[in-house]
Design an enzyme around this catalytic site. Structure first.
Site, short mmCIF file in Angstrom:
data_model
loop_
_atom_site.label_atom_id
_atom_site.label_comp_id
_atom_site.label_asym_id
_atom_site.label_seq_id
_atom_site.Cartn_x
_atom_site.Cartn_y
_atom_site.Cartn_z
N ASP A 5 -62.76 -33.13 77.52
CA ASP A 5 -62.04 -31.86 77.62
C ASP A 5 -63.04 -30.72 77.84
O ASP A 5 -64.23 -30.85 77.56
CB ASP A 5 -61.23 -31.61 76.32
CG ASP A 5 -60.15 -30.56 76.49
OD1 ASP A 5 -60.00 -29.99 77.59
OD2 ASP A 5 -59.43 -30.32 75.51
N GLU A 64 -54.58 -30.76 72.03
CA GLU A 64 -56.00 -31.11 72.21
C GLU A 64 -56.59 -31.59 70.89
O GLU A 64 -57.35 -32.57 70.86
CB GLU A 64 -56.76 -29.89 72.74
CG GLU A 64 -56.39 -29.56 74.19
CD GLU A 64 -56.93 -28.25 74.72
OE1 GLU A 64 -56.87 -28.04 75.94
OE2 GLU A 64 -57.42 -27.41 73.94
C1 5RP Z 1 -57.04 -25.30 77.24
C2 5RP Z 1 -58.48 -25.33 76.87
C3 5RP Z 1 -59.47 -25.48 77.97
O1 5RP Z 1 -60.29 -26.55 77.70
C4 5RP Z 1 -60.29 -24.24 78.07
O2 5RP Z 1 -59.41 -23.13 78.20
C5 5RP Z 1 -61.26 -24.28 79.25
O3 5RP Z 1 -60.55 -24.22 80.45
P1 5RP Z 1 -61.26 -24.20 81.85
O4 5RP Z 1 -61.85 -25.54 82.06
O5 5RP Z 1 -60.13 -23.88 82.81
O6 5RP Z 1 -62.30 -23.09 81.84
O7 5RP Z 1 -58.85 -25.26 75.74
O8 5RP Z 1 -56.23 -25.05 76.13
#
Ligand code: 5RP
Length: 219
Positions: free
Chosen positions: A81, A103
């Site tokens: 993630d 998550e």
């Molecule tokens: C979603 C999240 C994402 O991991 C976080 O916002 C990062 O996003 P991106 O890869 O678009 O910068 O926590 O809830």
């Protein structure tokens, strides 16, 4: 390199941590979208994924990757993630995409959290990015008062309802010097579904995209 190119770089690099034929945990966001696209290019496919959002589920399915119910899975080897911020100890702020609760659930099922992020996400102290908190709607005002008492400036994210029917409060102005203590404190307030500090279950590896290539940080 642009930020999008750095995201694509780490999305591809995360494939080295994926065992063909396995079931993995998949997060949410633009960096994870690059990872999902890279998964689809793997010559030997994974068996399936437990996903942290409807958005990621749709993208996985569009690539022909099966999305499995979290309740049917006992454990996952890896969870991959992104993050809104990550510090030098692997603590993170997440939830910019409003998927923080799922998550946390998928991360909790997983033995290893592998964070993929471009270098702009690396910070010394968490808190520059507004801290997202998912709340039960009827508790939002009381939780906002508690956050203001901690020194934060809480704002309800307009027009957002999470996949779980919750609302999101974003909190500016917090300098999070003890992420574990703040996660524990906010988590116990009535009406908090989850707080976007990932310290109790932090990243074990971060693949950080830099113009010089992928920097691997382990915690
Ligand atoms: C979603 C999240 C994402 O991991 C976080 O916002 C990062 O996003 P991106 O890869 O678009 O910068 O926590 O809830």
């Amino acid at each position: 390199m642009t930020q999008d190119e750095l995201k694509a770089l780490v999305g591809q690099a995360a494939i080295a941590h994926v065992q063909p034929g396995s079931v993995i945990g998949v997060g949410t966001g633009s960096t994870v979208n690059c990872f999902i696209d890279a998964l689809a290019r793997m010559p030997e496919r994974i068996r399936g994924a437990v996903s942290s959002s409807e958005q990621s589920s749709a993208r996985l399915r569009a690539h022909g990757i099966e999305v499995l119910d979290a309740n049917g899975v006992e454990a996952l080897a890896v969870y991959i993630d992104g993050a809104d911020e990550i510090d030098h100890q692997g603590n993170m702020i997440k939830g910019g995409g409003a998927a923080l609760t799922r998550e946390k659930i998928v991360a909790d099922l997983s033995a290893r959290f592998i964070c993929i992020a471009d270098e702009s996400k690396l910070v010394d102290t968490l808190g520059r990015f507004p801290l997202p908190i998912e709340v039960i709607p009827m508790a939002a005002a009381q939780i906002a008062r508690r956050l203001a008492a901690l020194g934060g400036e809480p704002v309800l994210r307009a027009g957002v309802v999470t996949d779980n029917g919750g609302h999101i409060i974003d909190v500016r102005g917090l300098r999070i010097t003890d992420p574990t203590a703040m996660e524990r404190e906010i988590n116990q307030w009535p009406g908090v579904v989850s707080v976007g500090i990932f310290a109790r279950n932090k990243a074990r590896v971060c693949l950080l995209g830099t113009p010089q290539g992928v920097r691997t940080m382990t915690f």
